[in-house]
Scaffold this motif. Structure first.
Motif, PDB file in Angstrom:
ATOM      1  N   HIS A 117     -35.674 -89.993  -6.326  1.00 32.33           N
ATOM      2  CA  HIS A 117     -36.536 -88.811  -6.206  1.00 32.33           C
ATOM      3  C   HIS A 117     -35.963 -87.621  -6.962  1.00 32.33           C
ATOM      4  O   HIS A 117     -36.705 -86.761  -7.417  1.00 32.33           O
ATOM      5  CB  HIS A 117     -36.778 -88.478  -4.733  1.00 32.33           C
ATOM      6  N   THR A 118     -34.654 -87.585  -7.079  1.00 32.90           N
ATOM      7  CA  THR A 118     -34.050 -86.525  -7.872  1.00 32.90           C
ATOM      8  C   THR A 118     -34.384 -86.723  -9.357  1.00 32.90           C
ATOM      9  O   THR A 118     -34.701 -85.770 -10.066  1.00 32.90           O
ATOM     10  CB  THR A 118     -32.524 -86.502  -7.640  1.00 32.90           C
TER      11      THR A 118
ATOM     12  N   SER B 210     -22.890 -81.954   2.423  1.00 33.74           N
ATOM     13  CA  SER B 210     -23.496 -82.269   3.721  1.00 33.74           C
ATOM     14  C   SER B 210     -23.870 -83.740   3.854  1.00 33.74           C
ATOM     15  O   SER B 210     -24.495 -84.122   4.837  1.00 33.74           O
ATOM     16  CB  SER B 210     -24.728 -81.398   3.945  1.00 33.74           C
TER      17      SER B 210
ATOM     18  N   ASN C 236     -27.864 -85.557  -5.232  1.00 30.99           N
ATOM     19  CA  ASN C 236     -28.673 -84.482  -5.815  1.00 30.99           C
ATOM     20  C   ASN C 236     -27.822 -83.573  -6.693  1.00 30.99           C
ATOM     21  O   ASN C 236     -28.198 -83.234  -7.815  1.00 30.99           O
ATOM     22  CB  ASN C 236     -29.302 -83.630  -4.704  1.00 30.99           C
TER      23      ASN C 236
ATOM     24  N   PHE D 199     -24.483 -76.290  -6.682  1.00 29.64           N
ATOM     25  CA  PHE D 199     -25.854 -76.675  -6.342  1.00 29.64           C
ATOM     26  C   PHE D 199     -26.328 -75.797  -5.200  1.00 29.64           C
ATOM     27  O   PHE D 199     -27.470 -75.363  -5.157  1.00 29.64           O
ATOM     28  CB  PHE D 199     -25.836 -78.153  -5.932  1.00 29.64           C
ATOM     29  N   ILE D 200     -25.425 -75.527  -4.262  1.00 34.22           N
ATOM     30  CA  ILE D 200     -25.741 -74.615  -3.166  1.00 34.22           C
ATOM     31  C   ILE D 200     -24.894 -73.370  -3.385  1.00 34.22           C
ATOM     32  O   ILE D 200     -23.677 -73.402  -3.268  1.00 34.22           O
ATOM     33  CB  ILE D 200     -25.463 -75.289  -1.812  1.00 34.22           C
TER      34      ILE D 200
ATOM     35  N   LYS E 166     -22.047 -87.858  10.996  1.00 32.75           N
ATOM     36  CA  LYS E 166     -23.178 -87.570  10.116  1.00 32.75           C
ATOM     37  C   LYS E 166     -23.051 -86.140   9.583  1.00 32.75           C
ATOM     38  O   LYS E 166     -22.307 -85.326  10.107  1.00 32.75           O
ATOM     39  CB  LYS E 166     -24.492 -87.715  10.891  1.00 32.75           C
ATOM     40  N   GLY E 167     -23.795 -85.856   8.533  1.00 33.46           N
ATOM     41  CA  GLY E 167     -23.834 -84.480   8.044  1.00 33.46           C
ATOM     42  C   GLY E 167     -22.620 -84.080   7.232  1.00 33.46           C
ATOM     43  O   GLY E 167     -22.369 -82.891   7.036  1.00 33.46           O
TER      44      GLY E 167
ATOM     45  N   ARG F 234     -19.328 -74.951  -3.888  1.00 30.97           N
ATOM     46  CA  ARG F 234     -20.282 -75.314  -2.842  1.00 30.97           C
ATOM     47  C   ARG F 234     -20.186 -74.280  -1.737  1.00 30.97           C
ATOM     48  O   ARG F 234     -19.259 -74.289  -0.930  1.00 30.97           O
ATOM     49  CB  ARG F 234     -19.955 -76.712  -2.306  1.00 30.97           C
ATOM     50  N   GLY F 235     -21.177 -73.397  -1.701  1.00 31.99           N
ATOM     51  CA  GLY F 235     -21.204 -72.346  -0.703  1.00 31.99           C
ATOM     52  C   GLY F 235     -21.486 -72.880   0.685  1.00 31.99           C
ATOM     53  O   GLY F 235     -21.967 -74.001   0.850  1.00 31.99           O
TER      54      GLY F 235
ATOM     55  N   THR G 171     -26.765 -87.774   0.359  1.00 31.45           N
ATOM     56  CA  THR G 171     -27.959 -87.311  -0.333  1.00 31.45           C
ATOM     57  C   THR G 171     -27.668 -86.046  -1.136  1.00 31.45           C
ATOM     58  O   THR G 171     -28.041 -85.939  -2.306  1.00 31.45           O
ATOM     59  CB  THR G 171     -29.092 -87.061   0.687  1.00 31.45           C
ATOM     60  N   GLU G 172     -26.994 -85.102  -0.508  1.00 25.50           N
ATOM     61  CA  GLU G 172     -26.654 -83.883  -1.248  1.00 25.50           C
ATOM     62  C   GLU G 172     -25.745 -84.215  -2.429  1.00 25.50           C
ATOM     63  O   GLU G 172     -25.913 -83.663  -3.528  1.00 25.50           O
ATOM     64  CB  GLU G 172     -25.968 -82.852  -0.336  1.00 25.50           C
TER      65      GLU G 172
ATOM     66  N   HIS H 168     -33.338 -93.532  -2.687  1.00 26.11           N
ATOM     67  CA  HIS H 168     -34.289 -92.450  -2.963  1.00 26.11           C
ATOM     68  C   HIS H 168     -33.611 -91.123  -3.280  1.00 26.11           C
ATOM     69  O   HIS H 168     -34.194 -90.275  -3.943  1.00 26.11           O
ATOM     70  CB  HIS H 168     -35.259 -92.295  -1.795  1.00 26.11           C
ATOM     71  N   ALA H 169     -32.398 -90.948  -2.783  1.00 26.08           N
ATOM     72  CA  ALA H 169     -31.688 -89.705  -3.096  1.00 26.08           C
ATOM     73  C   ALA H 169     -31.480 -89.577  -4.607  1.00 26.08           C
ATOM     74  O   ALA H 169     -31.482 -88.476  -5.159  1.00 26.08           O
ATOM     75  CB  ALA H 169     -30.342 -89.670  -2.372  1.00 26.08           C
TER      76      ALA H 169
ATOM     77  N   LEU I 260     -28.628 -83.296 -10.618  1.00 27.26           N
ATOM     78  CA  LEU I 260     -29.234 -82.028 -11.031  1.00 27.26           C
ATOM     79  C   LEU I 260     -28.224 -81.156 -11.763  1.00 27.26           C
ATOM     80  O   LEU I 260     -28.545 -80.491 -12.750  1.00 27.26           O
ATOM     81  CB  LEU I 260     -29.800 -81.279  -9.822  1.00 27.26           C
TER      82      LEU I 260
END
Ligand SMILES: Cc1ncc(COP(=O)(O)O)c(C=O)c1O
Ligand SMILES: Cc1ncc(COP(=O)(O)O)c(C=O)c1O
Ligand code: FES
Ligand code: FES
Lengths: 144, 387, 387, 144
Positions: free
Chosen positions: C106-107, C70, C77, C224-225, C208-209, C235-236, C73-74, C102-103, C81
């Protein structure tokens, strides 16, 4: 997702039906997907005079049974032994990866019918082994 | 009939023209990053907040409780993984059902590998959870109950209010996957005692790639996708402004027309069900006759296999599915149909019809006639039929 | 000048008209769920695979190594992760830098709370990582190195090939956030020894997205999802077909015009930098003079504060930013500017100009003249100036 | 994000500048955001004859300093004590939540200037306490 040939054989399956009093009948099932295929052979003088099938299964299963029966019709038993799943797939211009096992079903059904014929007639067909209950064919899949 | 008859609205819906039109300016003109400081982007922030209100309104929530995500799947993941982590000190037990969408099931399985215990409640033959089963499953360590509002395959609607009340009485958080329900049946998060709720845009004539998670005020929920300060720091990533705007517009339209449209679709559905059951032998309806989505019909035809059926329907320009779209590549029979107790071979021969706003009675008639022919033909091919 | 002068392309870019046009049919006509079985959806699956090839091509990867997400950022992550978890048995140490988005940061902080150890490499005054520092930071337990290809605030480009080679030699996986770099500077994942790479659509004139993660063949990376079987089960979520198509189109265009466009933008950038440094006193350029994105200029003006500067520019119809867009709501000075050693009050008075395909020399002149006036005016107001 | 009044005071700040030999000068800084504000007062017979400010800060900081100086100009010292951050915000038709602390800066700067005046002149202003180095005002923020 399917080739034109597959779609053609699915829409117009050749040799669909049954043969009463067939020389050999083979029924196999795929544990993975639950599908079932049955092939009937009418053999005279080692020659496959007629062949029919019934299939409970996906589009590829129907198409491969149709194609497999086409490929063995009029052939000798020995020639029929060369109709492997690969040969069937090639004749259909290929199958999606997840559907390779469907063509194995056709190979197995054919060999089961040949085995039945051989057993009934007390003959040995070179290269033919006793069909075991169809086992899972793991698809090639990435694992994480 | 020479145009496509689309009967798979549970898989996805077309984005409405007016929705696309609402989105368009945000691609090329009002394209600014809503987090930017200049006026040019201020309008985008407002557009997002308007959409948030529309989404909140659709489920009786406050707009501060709505967080945009990339879709229903992310919402489900976030709700379950987030709560699991935030409430770990309280316990490690989660309750769900055997017939959830894979977005919930696979997330729960992931948690099981990571020290959580998950109870999968069985459902009855119509796909409903027995509230008593839920009551009995709750333990000291239960931190979350996740039960879908309406099932995507068989359309069964759960007694959500009752289940929510049980969760509330037990002091356990209650999540529901409402992806198939929003815009189709009335939802009120307060009356239904729902603490977290997943929505997806593309199931209600909005765009794909956008969804929302409702999170009741006061609930701790760590961010799932870490990043910038978007969505009150709970969901990083540049906001998908066009999709958010489209989602807002679509949900507004869906809610406005819901009462009339669901009545109309339910009538078509009932006609279809009645005709099919009457005219095709060895056939059953899956899911609850009464507590079901207005647009869902799910049949099993004995002795035939689903994929063949779908391809034959496709050849007649009818788009339908056998189970959920996202697993149609898979060879396993639907876990939902197995979950309601169907044997493997019958679960294999199932057909899901999900209606939409464009479908007509003529289309139902064409579908029924086509089905009669196709089912007969496939049965003729089947080694099971005369056995 | 009476139209907006948009100089914040690092925050987001407009979606190109041709890109929107490529997307449009997938909203209303070819809207089918690509996982469905009928022919109508087959075309969507193909469209996705075409886009995947275009994305792969842009970074020298194989299309089987590209997974849609998406957004940037995703992707960040997921990479961090996912690797952290999949390679846990090998170690719990991750190396990154103090100036990541920050993506990533913060992760990493999230992982620190969950038993991982993270080393944040310092950068030099121009924002570059010293390869020796990386070498020294690697330990037995190091499982991942995540260093951005180009910084979103100061535009500094890292010696990625060298860093990648160090990672490779040490047998440690190497992730790079290339969100600001793709389509602006040449990238080859093999030559650069990159194992995972994050991309975002809306930074290169796509929608975007949507984004992607490149995952080198053979690398274990849990999904992850969790959800349906999409993206080879990694990736679901129903695929965002229109956005994927638009992303593919945009990246194709970006790569095609990259050489000429980056040259043109670099010339504008150099002109701007030269003029500003020459004509505005007490001013510095942040980031490396040479190793920097062709479209980035970042200045600090002593004695003045960033927000005031931005609002005054906005009043002159100039859209710019002080740091990253997603933190412009925050009051903290940029961690990147602090990371390159600027004192708080100077970090506060920074301005990021990021150019795009539409910007002209006239606009640079207008910006320069405006800046001269505004900086002077704000300094006049400042209690720091004459101190 | 800002009201019209804020934008007006930001674009056309009133009373910007310095007063040489002012009766009182107050400088405060906000630890949270690093911004700095200074207010100069010219007081005669307890009346604020003139007032000026200098600000290094955001748009809200500039606007609140401008408005605060407007509000105290010509007023008595006692009246000036009523010019709180709330009064300034109201006069500006409000501020975004994250910018409330900027108006506190204005209040603090004003009181610091008054304290300076009182100290220099050995008088006591009722209600006025010694300004401490400006401390962080935590914004209201949701924590997870
Ligand atoms: C370097 C960098 N990484 C990641 C991101 C996040 O990308 P997205 O907004 O697509 O989530 C951005 C921009 O926001 C970025 O500049
Ligand atoms: C019940 C249910 N939950 C979740 C999802 C996932 O939603 P999305 O495709 O938006 O990720 C779907 C549909 O795919 C669904 O039917
Ligand atoms: S025969 Fe089982 S899926 Fe084809
Ligand atoms: S004074 Fe610091 S942000 Fe306004």
């Amino acid at each position: 997702m399917y080739t034109k040939k597959v779609m053609d054989h699915f829409q117009n399956p050749r040799n669909m039906g049954e043969i009463e009093g067939a020389s050999g009948v083979g029924t196999v099932g795929n544990a993975k997907c639950g599908d079932i295929m049955r092939i009937y052979l009418d053999i005279e003088d080692e020659i496959i005079k007629d062949v029919k099938f019934k299939t409970f299964g996906c589009g590829a299963a129907v198409a491969t049974s149709s194609m497999a029966t086409e490929l063995v019709k009029g052939k000798t038993v020995k020639e029929a032994m060369e109709v492997t799943n690969k040969a069937v797939m090639e004749a259909l211009d290929g199958l999606p990866r997840a559907k390779v096992h469907c063509s194995l079903l056709a190979e197995e059904a054919l060999q089961a019918a040949l085995w039945d014929y051989a057993k009934k007639n007390g003959i040995v067909i070179e290269g033919l082994v006793e069909p075991k209950p169809f086992e899972e064919h793991e698809e090639e899949e990435e694992e994480f | 009939m020479n145009k496509k008859i689309y009967l798979d609205h549970a898989a996805t819906t077309p984005t409405k023209k007016v929705v696309v039109e609402a989105m368009l300016p945000y691609f090329t003109e009002k394209f600014g990053n809503p987090s930017s400081i200049y006026e040019f982007s201020g309008q985008n922030k407002e557009a997002i907040e308007e959409a948030r209100e529309l989404v909140a309104h659709a489920i009786g929530a406050n707009e501060r409780e709505i967080f945009f995500t990339s879709g229903g799947t992310e919402s489900d993941n976030w709700a379950i993984l987030g709560i699991a982590e935030n409430y770990k000190s309280k316990g490690n037990h989660i309750i769900t059902t055997t017939i959830e969408h894979h977005a919930v099931l696979h997330t729960c399985e992931y948690l099981e590998k990571n020290g959580y215990e998950v109870t999968y409640l069985e459902v009855d033959k119509d796909g409903r959870v027995n509230p008593n089963d839920l009551k009995e499953a709750i333990k000291e360590t239960t931190i979350l109950i996740s039960i879908m509002l309406a099932n995507n395959e068989i359309g069964t609607v759960q007694p959500i209010e009752e289940l929510g009340a049980i969760a509330k009485a037990a002091g356990v958080l209650f999540h529901t996957d409402a992806v198939q329900a929003v815009g189709h049946i009335p939802i009120d998060v307060n009356a239904m005692h729902i603490d977290l709720l997943s929505i997806s845009g593309h199931k209600l004539y909005g765009p794909k790639g956008i969804g929302a998670l409702y999170v009741r005020k006061g609930i701790k929920l760590r961010s799932f996708i870490h990043g910038g300060g978007q969505e009150k720091k709970r969901r990083g990533g540049t906001e998908n402004v066009p999709a958010i705007v489209g989602f807002g517009k679509a949900i507004e339209l869906a809610i406005t027309s819901m009462e009339a449209e669901s009545k109309r679709q339910a009538e078509l559905r009932d006609y279809l069900i009645e005709q099919v059951l009457e005219r095709i032998p060895h056939c059953r309806l899956n899911g609850h006759r009464e507590y079901r989505l207005p647009n869902n019909a799910n049949f099993s035809f004995e002795f035939i296999e689903g994929e063949s059926l779908l391809i034959m329907l496709d050849m007649k320009d009818i788009c339908a599915s056998s189970g959920s779209a996202c697993t149609s590549g898979s060879l396993d029979p639907s876990h939902v149909l197995l979950g309601i107790g169907l044997p493997h071979e019958i679960a294999h021969g199932s057909l899901r019809i999900s209606l939409g706003e464009q479908n007509t009675k003529e289309e139902m008639d064409y579908l029924i006639e086509s089905l009669i022919v196709i089912v007969a033909r496939l049965r003729e091919m089947s080694p099971l039929y005369e056995d």
